[in-house]
Enzyme design. Structure first.
Site, PDB file in Angstrom:
ATOM      1  N   SER A  87       3.266  -2.354  10.439  1.00 17.93           N
ATOM      2  CA  SER A  87       4.728  -2.313  10.710  1.00 17.93           C
ATOM      3  C   SER A  87       5.382  -3.621  10.281  1.00 17.93           C
ATOM      4  CB  SER A  87       5.144  -2.029  12.082  1.00 17.93           C
ATOM      5  OG  SER A  87       4.604  -0.415  12.212  1.00 17.93           O
ATOM      6  N   GLU A 105      -7.130   4.602   7.805  1.00 19.63           N
ATOM      7  CA  GLU A 105      -6.780   6.089   7.447  1.00 19.63           C
ATOM      8  C   GLU A 105      -8.014   6.782   6.689  1.00 19.63           C
ATOM      9  OE1 GLU A 105      -3.162   5.538   5.638  1.00 19.63           O
ATOM     10  OE2 GLU A 105      -2.246   5.225   7.283  1.00 19.63           O
ATOM     11  N   ASN A 147       0.954  -1.141   0.003  1.00 14.92           N
ATOM     12  CA  ASN A 147       0.058  -0.071   0.128  1.00 14.92           C
ATOM     13  C   ASN A 147       0.912   1.249  -0.169  1.00 14.92           C
ATOM     14  OD1 ASN A 147      -1.726   2.012   0.473  1.00 14.92           O
ATOM     15  ND2 ASN A 147      -2.394   1.354   2.618  1.00 14.92           N
ATOM     16  N   HIS A 188      -9.729   1.068   4.446  1.00 21.07           N
ATOM     17  CA  HIS A 188      -8.495   1.421   5.506  1.00 21.07           C
ATOM     18  C   HIS A 188      -8.753   2.391   6.634  1.00 21.07           C
ATOM     19  CE1 HIS A 188      -4.334   2.377   6.386  1.00 21.07           C
ATOM     20  NE2 HIS A 188      -4.083   1.303   5.748  1.00 21.07           N
ATOM     21  N   GLY A 190       2.327   2.286  10.779  1.00 21.77           N
ATOM     22  CA  GLY A 190       3.321   3.294  10.803  1.00 21.77           C
ATOM     23  C   GLY A 190       3.959   3.700  11.940  1.00 21.77           C
ATOM     24  N   GLU A 206      -5.626  -4.825  10.461  1.00 22.85           N
ATOM     25  CA  GLU A 206      -4.605  -3.825  10.611  1.00 22.85           C
ATOM     26  C   GLU A 206      -4.861  -3.226  11.935  1.00 22.85           C
ATOM     27  OE1 GLU A 206      -2.503  -2.655   6.519  1.00 22.85           O
ATOM     28  OE2 GLU A 206      -4.224  -1.275   7.153  1.00 22.85           O
ATOM     29  N   LYS A 230       0.120   4.216  -0.137  1.00 21.93           N
ATOM     30  CA  LYS A 230      -0.582   5.485   0.353  1.00 21.93           C
ATOM     31  C   LYS A 230      -0.393   6.415  -0.589  1.00 21.93           C
ATOM     32  CE  LYS A 230      -0.373   3.254   4.775  1.00 21.93           C
ATOM     33  NZ  LYS A 230      -0.360   3.049   6.228  1.00 21.93           N
TER      34      LYS A 230
HETATM   35  P1  13P Z   1       2.965   0.406   7.631  1.00 23.89           P
HETATM   36  O1  13P Z   1       3.343  -1.012   7.082  1.00 23.89           O
HETATM   37  O2  13P Z   1       3.755   1.398   7.249  1.00 23.89           O
HETATM   38  O3  13P Z   1       2.872   0.275   9.333  1.00 23.89           O
HETATM   39  O4  13P Z   1       1.464   0.639   7.055  1.00 23.89           O
HETATM   40  C1  13P Z   1       0.572  -0.391   6.991  1.00 23.89           C
HETATM   41  C2  13P Z   1      -0.717  -0.086   6.420  1.00 23.89           C
HETATM   42  O5  13P Z   1      -1.562   0.676   6.650  1.00 23.89           O
HETATM   43  C3  13P Z   1      -0.953  -1.006   5.134  1.00 23.89           C
HETATM   44  O6  13P Z   1      -2.146  -0.654   4.687  1.00 23.89           O
END
Ligand code: 13P
Length: 247
Positions: free
Chosen positions: A209, A96, A9, A94, A171, A165, A11
């Protein structure tokens, strides 16, 4: 055993030059992987990344899809548009998007429905916040989030992918322990099993992560069928290591 899935992803990261360098490096290293691989890229780069991935084991993915089919919805991207660009996977719900764009369980269920209707595999994200975990609500939260998607899409639920997740692990460098992740995955597996006879084919990904150092142990858990990778998917050597760990 079913094939694992490793999905990156990106992002809101990337640019024409950076994308080209990253995908070329992935192409050069990926070969014929034991797992399926997808790159979920920002919408403006779908055409570019589609070309860069052509003829390789890298599949194209998107990060979101509209709840609407078409029409006067400025700024939205429909499932049919994604399909036009060869998109195979689309992340929906997601954290976010739930957090910053007000997406509800009902919205996420409709997005999964739109993707499925277009022949795109939705990667449905579920996960609890730190406050919810500390209050002992993890099970209730993830089950409620998944139940909404099952309720609307029960007839074709075996076509989805689910990504657990935990919000506190995204992150932050704080990964769920393999045991913590496995516990939640087993709950989700049971919920899917109750909803569909064909639930065994549904891949359950872990995200939060995941990196080159911790991927093997997470992917060795019985109910972890792959990963949804943020930060580490932007670095070719790291993403390739994770792909290599998924066998
Ligand atoms: P990270 O791997 O940067 O923690 O992000 C995970 C994520 O949100 C994947 O969709």
């Amino acid at each position: 055993m079913k094939k694992k899935l490793i999905a990156g992803n990106w992002k809101m990261n990337g640019g024409l030059a950076a994308n080209e360098a990253l995908v070329q490096a992935l192409r050069a290293g990926v070969g014929a992987p034991a797992c399926a691989v997808a790159l979920c890229v920002p919408a403006p780069y779908l055409a570019q990344v589609r070309e860069l991935c052509a003829g390789s084991a890298l599949n194209l993915g998107a990060q979101d899809v509209s709840v609407h089919e078409q029409g006067a919805y400025t700024g939205e991207v429909s499932a049919a548009m994604l399909r036009d660009f060869g998109v195979r996977y689309c992340i929906v719900g997601h954290s976010e998007r739930r957090q910053y764009h007000g997406e509800t369980d009902a919205t996420v269920a409709v997005k999964a429905q739109r993707a499925l209707a277009a022949g795109i595999t939705p990667i449905v994200c579920v996960g609890e916040t730190l406050a919810e975990r500390e209050a002992g609500h993890t099970e209730d939260v993830v089950k409620r989030q998944l139940a909404a998607v099952i309720h609307l899409n029960g007839h074709c639920i075996s076509e989805i992918v689910v990504a657990y997740e935990p919000v506190w692990a995204i992150g932050t460098g704080k990964t769920a322990t393999p045991a913590q992740a496995q516990t939640v995955h087993a709950l989700l597996r049971a919920q899917l099993h109750a909803a569909s006879e064909k639930s065994d084919r549904i891949a359950l990904l872990y995200g939060g992560s995941m990196n080159a150092a911790n991927a093997s142990e997470l992917l060795a858990q019985p109910d972890i069928d792959g990963g949804l990778i943020g930060g580490a998917s932007l670095k070719a050597p790291d993403f390739l290591s994770i792909i290599a760990a998924a066998r």
